[in-house]
Design a protein around this motif. Structure first.
Motif, PDB file in Angstrom:
ATOM      1  N   THR A  58     -28.958 -60.241  47.167  1.00  0.00           N
ATOM      2  CA  THR A  58     -28.025 -61.306  46.805  1.00  0.00           C
ATOM      3  C   THR A  58     -28.785 -62.627  46.931  1.00  0.00           C
ATOM      4  O   THR A  58     -29.828 -62.686  47.595  1.00  0.00           O
ATOM      5  N   PRO A  59     -28.281 -63.705  46.310  1.00  0.00           N
ATOM      6  CA  PRO A  59     -28.992 -64.986  46.441  1.00  0.00           C
ATOM      7  C   PRO A  59     -29.181 -65.426  47.882  1.00  0.00           C
ATOM      8  O   PRO A  59     -30.269 -65.904  48.249  1.00  0.00           O
ATOM      9  N   PHE A  60     -28.171 -65.269  48.733  1.00  0.00           N
ATOM     10  CA  PHE A  60     -28.326 -65.663  50.132  1.00  0.00           C
ATOM     11  C   PHE A  60     -29.403 -64.834  50.822  1.00  0.00           C
ATOM     12  O   PHE A  60     -30.221 -65.357  51.578  1.00  0.00           O
ATOM     13  N   LEU A  61     -29.402 -63.530  50.582  1.00  0.00           N
ATOM     14  CA  LEU A  61     -30.361 -62.654  51.244  1.00  0.00           C
ATOM     15  C   LEU A  61     -31.788 -62.970  50.804  1.00  0.00           C
ATOM     16  O   LEU A  61     -32.700 -63.059  51.643  1.00  0.00           O
ATOM     17  N   VAL A  62     -32.005 -63.144  49.516  1.00  0.00           N
ATOM     18  CA  VAL A  62     -33.361 -63.417  49.037  1.00  0.00           C
ATOM     19  C   VAL A  62     -33.861 -64.755  49.574  1.00  0.00           C
ATOM     20  O   VAL A  62     -35.016 -64.877  50.005  1.00  0.00           O
ATOM     21  N   GLN A  63     -33.004 -65.766  49.584  1.00  0.00           N
ATOM     22  CA  GLN A  63     -33.419 -67.057  50.145  1.00  0.00           C
ATOM     23  C   GLN A  63     -33.723 -66.946  51.632  1.00  0.00           C
ATOM     24  O   GLN A  63     -34.658 -67.584  52.140  1.00  0.00           O
ATOM     25  N   ALA A  64     -32.945 -66.142  52.345  1.00  0.00           N
ATOM     26  CA  ALA A  64     -33.211 -65.946  53.772  1.00  0.00           C
ATOM     27  C   ALA A  64     -34.551 -65.264  53.979  1.00  0.00           C
ATOM     28  O   ALA A  64     -35.303 -65.606  54.915  1.00  0.00           O
ATOM     29  N   LEU A  65     -34.891 -64.317  53.127  1.00  0.00           N
ATOM     30  CA  LEU A  65     -36.171 -63.631  53.248  1.00  0.00           C
ATOM     31  C   LEU A  65     -37.335 -64.578  52.951  1.00  0.00           C
ATOM     32  O   LEU A  65     -38.402 -64.474  53.566  1.00  0.00           O
ATOM     33  N   VAL A  66     -37.134 -65.511  52.032  1.00  0.00           N
ATOM     34  CA  VAL A  66     -38.154 -66.532  51.786  1.00  0.00           C
ATOM     35  C   VAL A  66     -38.334 -67.397  53.032  1.00  0.00           C
ATOM     36  O   VAL A  66     -39.468 -67.659  53.474  1.00  0.00           O
ATOM     37  N   ALA A  67     -37.223 -67.858  53.602  1.00  0.00           N
ATOM     38  CA  ALA A  67     -37.301 -68.685  54.809  1.00  0.00           C
ATOM     39  C   ALA A  67     -37.939 -67.929  55.957  1.00  0.00           C
ATOM     40  O   ALA A  67     -38.671 -68.513  56.776  1.00  0.00           O
ATOM     41  N   ALA A  68     -37.693 -66.622  56.031  1.00  0.00           N
ATOM     42  CA  ALA A  68     -38.292 -65.810  57.092  1.00  0.00           C
ATOM     43  C   ALA A  68     -39.805 -65.747  56.958  1.00  0.00           C
ATOM     44  O   ALA A  68     -40.528 -65.716  57.965  1.00  0.00           O
ATOM     45  N   GLU A  69     -40.308 -65.731  55.733  1.00  0.00           N
ATOM     46  CA  GLU A  69     -41.766 -65.730  55.530  1.00  0.00           C
ATOM     47  C   GLU A  69     -42.400 -66.972  56.143  1.00  0.00           C
ATOM     48  O   GLU A  69     -43.458 -66.908  56.777  1.00  0.00           O
ATOM     49  N   HIS A  70     -41.753 -68.107  55.977  1.00  0.00           N
ATOM     50  CA  HIS A  70     -42.261 -69.335  56.597  1.00  0.00           C
ATOM     51  C   HIS A  70     -42.134 -69.264  58.111  1.00  0.00           C
ATOM     52  O   HIS A  70     -43.030 -69.708  58.842  1.00  0.00           O
ATOM     53  N   ALA A  71     -41.037 -68.712  58.600  1.00  0.00           N
ATOM     54  CA  ALA A  71     -40.777 -68.705  60.042  1.00  0.00           C
ATOM     55  C   ALA A  71     -41.769 -67.844  60.807  1.00  0.00           C
ATOM     56  O   ALA A  71     -42.117 -68.162  61.950  1.00  0.00           O
ATOM     57  N   VAL A  72     -42.210 -66.746  60.215  1.00  0.00           N
ATOM     58  CA  VAL A  72     -43.085 -65.820  60.936  1.00  0.00           C
ATOM     59  C   VAL A  72     -44.563 -66.158  60.777  1.00  0.00           C
ATOM     60  O   VAL A  72     -45.400 -65.599  61.490  1.00  0.00           O
ATOM     61  N   ALA A  73     -44.890 -67.085  59.872  1.00  0.00           N
ATOM     62  CA  ALA A  73     -46.296 -67.459  59.691  1.00  0.00           C
ATOM     63  C   ALA A  73     -46.751 -68.343  60.851  1.00  0.00           C
ATOM     64  O   ALA A  73     -46.141 -69.381  61.108  1.00  0.00           O
ATOM     65  N   PRO A  74     -47.833 -67.970  61.563  1.00  0.00           N
ATOM     66  CA  PRO A  74     -48.285 -68.779  62.700  1.00  0.00           C
ATOM     67  C   PRO A  74     -48.674 -70.201  62.297  1.00  0.00           C
ATOM     68  O   PRO A  74     -48.435 -71.156  63.040  1.00  0.00           O
ATOM     69  N   THR A  75     -49.280 -70.343  61.121  1.00  0.00           N
ATOM     70  CA  THR A  75     -49.654 -71.655  60.601  1.00  0.00           C
ATOM     71  C   THR A  75     -49.301 -71.703  59.120  1.00  0.00           C
ATOM     72  O   THR A  75     -49.037 -70.662  58.494  1.00  0.00           O
ATOM     73  N   ALA A  76     -49.345 -72.900  58.555  1.00  0.00           N
ATOM     74  CA  ALA A  76     -49.052 -73.030  57.132  1.00  0.00           C
ATOM     75  C   ALA A  76     -50.047 -72.240  56.295  1.00  0.00           C
ATOM     76  O   ALA A  76     -49.697 -71.672  55.255  1.00  0.00           O
ATOM     77  N   ALA A  77     -51.306 -72.187  56.753  1.00  0.00           N
ATOM     78  CA  ALA A  77     -52.341 -71.466  56.008  1.00  0.00           C
ATOM     79  C   ALA A  77     -52.084 -69.968  55.971  1.00  0.00           C
ATOM     80  O   ALA A  77     -52.602 -69.264  55.094  1.00  0.00           O
ATOM     81  N   ASP A  78     -51.295 -69.464  56.921  1.00  0.00           N
ATOM     82  CA  ASP A  78     -51.009 -68.031  56.986  1.00  0.00           C
ATOM     83  C   ASP A  78     -49.793 -67.621  56.164  1.00  0.00           C
ATOM     84  O   ASP A  78     -49.435 -66.442  56.143  1.00  0.00           O
ATOM     85  N   THR A  79     -49.160 -68.562  55.501  1.00  0.00           N
ATOM     86  CA  THR A  79     -47.946 -68.259  54.736  1.00  0.00           C
ATOM     87  C   THR A  79     -48.252 -67.275  53.615  1.00  0.00           C
ATOM     88  O   THR A  79     -49.221 -67.453  52.868  1.00  0.00           O
ATOM     89  N   ALA A  80     -47.437 -66.250  53.488  1.00  0.00           N
ATOM     90  CA  ALA A  80     -47.635 -65.205  52.482  1.00  0.00           C
ATOM     91  C   ALA A  80     -47.027 -65.648  51.157  1.00  0.00           C
ATOM     92  O   ALA A  80     -45.944 -65.190  50.767  1.00  0.00           O
ATOM     93  N   TRP A  81     -47.717 -66.533  50.460  1.00  0.00           N
ATOM     94  CA  TRP A  81     -47.172 -67.110  49.238  1.00  0.00           C
ATOM     95  C   TRP A  81     -46.988 -66.083  48.132  1.00  0.00           C
ATOM     96  O   TRP A  81     -46.098 -66.229  47.285  1.00  0.00           O
ATOM     97  N   GLY A  82     -47.825 -65.044  48.127  1.00  0.00           N
ATOM     98  CA  GLY A  82     -47.641 -63.999  47.124  1.00  0.00           C
ATOM     99  C   GLY A  82     -46.287 -63.322  47.267  1.00  0.00           C
ATOM    100  O   GLY A  82     -45.581 -63.090  46.271  1.00  0.00           O
TER     101      GLY A  82
END
Length: 413
Positions: free
Chosen positions: A286-310
């Motif tokens: 759902t739109p809420f779930l997919v957006q939450a999963l995007v936000a989670a990718e940022h939250a779990v990355a130790p640094t900005a350089a570690d963000t899983a942009w793919g």
């Protein structure tokens, strides 16, 4: 005056809900409260701010409602509703402290009233944002990508459609039918708090927190038969975004996500959000779930350089298939730039049509990364001219000032 502005922002919805709950008429409640704020604007600078501002406003609004009822010669018929003076006075004294029980929360009742099936979902969300959370009509219009006069007229029509409706808390299937509308209200209110389109603040944490509280209350009161998966996803999304509030501003200046001090992020809120998302790993998208999963990718990355942009880009492709909106396309273009470079991101931006300052602001950032300072300066100038939020406007001016010498910032007016 700042004290009154703060009360308008923080207490409008609760005071309005109390008045509607007691007098059962939205038009009278809204007019009476507006009159009370106008009276405060005249008297408080002269007499001083009262110790309990909300109580003063509620009392003044109540008097104006009673005056209207008398002028309409319906006081006698309304007496059963008006024999609540002592109770209302007591509520006025505790209006700022009462957190509200799930089934007696006045603002939730008002939101559910605004979520009436007579209104379209968009009209219900817009009316709730204006009446319950006190978001200015101009900001509501920006959230819906509409002109302010258009939104003002739409809100007026929505109010008229609710004339005569009761303030009773819906139950059973009727309550379930309104859940999705209230979720939209919370999401849009959170957006107004996390990315204000006007004013001087980079984030309105109180408004964002109220949007989160609304979701929590709703999850508590809906019947067990109602699927809560999307509400859990929405709560997770809001918690993940809200967890970064203390890092978004430094010395009064806006700080973008890559530059934020992640030690300031609220890890308890991130943990709660991830716990909410774990059972949803295989739930339908759902739109809420997919957006939450995007936000989670940022939250779990130790640094900005570690963000899983793919992975983030893949999520945005999924989100685009679910809801093809200009905002989704804009955010996807940023992810494209992170994965494939600024030229690819700029090409993706060509597919975006979005009013306001955010589109030229993103274009300016990508042009800087592409080494095209001249076009970047023009894009920054366009964004600055369109930006009504003071903190964001100053941020854009600072970014503009970093360009190569000879390209000076535009006028500050």
């Amino acid at each position: 005056m700042k004290a009154l502005e703060g009360l308008m922002r923080d207490e409008w919805g609760r005071l309005l809900a109390l008045l509607v709950a007691r007098y059962r008429r939205l038009d009278l409640a809204e007019d009476g409260l507006a009159d009370a704020f106008e009276a405060a604007a005249r008297r408080w600078p002269r007499d001083g701010v009262p110790a309990n501002g909300p109580a003063w406003l509620l009392t003044a609004a109540r008097r104006r409602v009673l005056d209207r009822l008398r002028s309409e010669q319906v006081l006698a018929r309304s007496m059963p509703l008006l024999v609540v003076e002592a109770d209302l006075a007591e509520r006025a004294q505790r209006v700022m402290a009462d957190a509200g029980e799930p089934l007696t929360d006045e603002r939730l009742r008002l939101v559910l009233l605004c979520a009436h099936p007579r209104l379209s979902r968009e009209a219900a969300a817009a009316l709730s944002l204006r009446l319950v959370l006190g978001i200015p009509t101009a900001d509501v219009a920006r959230l819906f990508l509409q002109q302010t006069p258009t939104m003002a007229a739409r809100l007026t029509r929505a109010r008229k459609k609710l004339a005569g409706e009761t303030f009773a808390l819906p139950r059973g299937e009727e309550l379930a039918a309104r859940v999705a509308v209230v979720a939209d209200v919370s999401y849009l209110a959170f957006t107004a708090g996390y990315a204000p389109s006007s004013g001087d603040h980079a984030v309105r944490a109180t408004l964002a927190g109220e949007a989160i509280r609304l979701v929590r209350v709703l999850r508590d009161v809906i019947p067990a038969s109602v699927d809560r998966a999307d509400l859990d996803a929405l709560l997770a999304l809001e918690l993940l975004q809200h967890s970064r509030r203390d890092a978004r501003v430094r010395d009064g200046a806006l700080v973008l996500l890559p530059d934020q001090d992640r030690s300031l992020w609220h890890r308890d809120e991130i943990g709660e959000a991830l716990d909410l998302l774990t059972p949803l790993a295989h739930a339908p998208a759902t739109p809420f779930l997919v957006q939450a999963l995007v936000a989670a990718e940022h939250a779990v990355a130790p640094t900005a350089a570690d963000t899983a942009w793919g992975r983030i880009l893949a999520r945005y492709d999924e989100l685009l298939a679910l809801t093809d909106t200009p905002v989704v396309r804009l955010n996807r273009a940023v992810a494209v730039a992170e994965v494939h470079g600024p030229a690819a991101g700029l090409a993706a931006l060509d597919q975006v049509a979005l009013p306001g300052h955010r589109l030229p602001a993103v274009r300016a950032e990508l042009l800087v990364r592409a080494g095209d300072d001249a076009r970047a300066a023009d894009a920054y100038d366009a964004a600055i001219a369109l930006c009504d939020n003071g903190a964001e406007r100053e941020h854009l001016r600072r970014r503009r000032a970093r360009l190569a010498p000879g390209r000076h910032p535009g006028p500050r007016g």
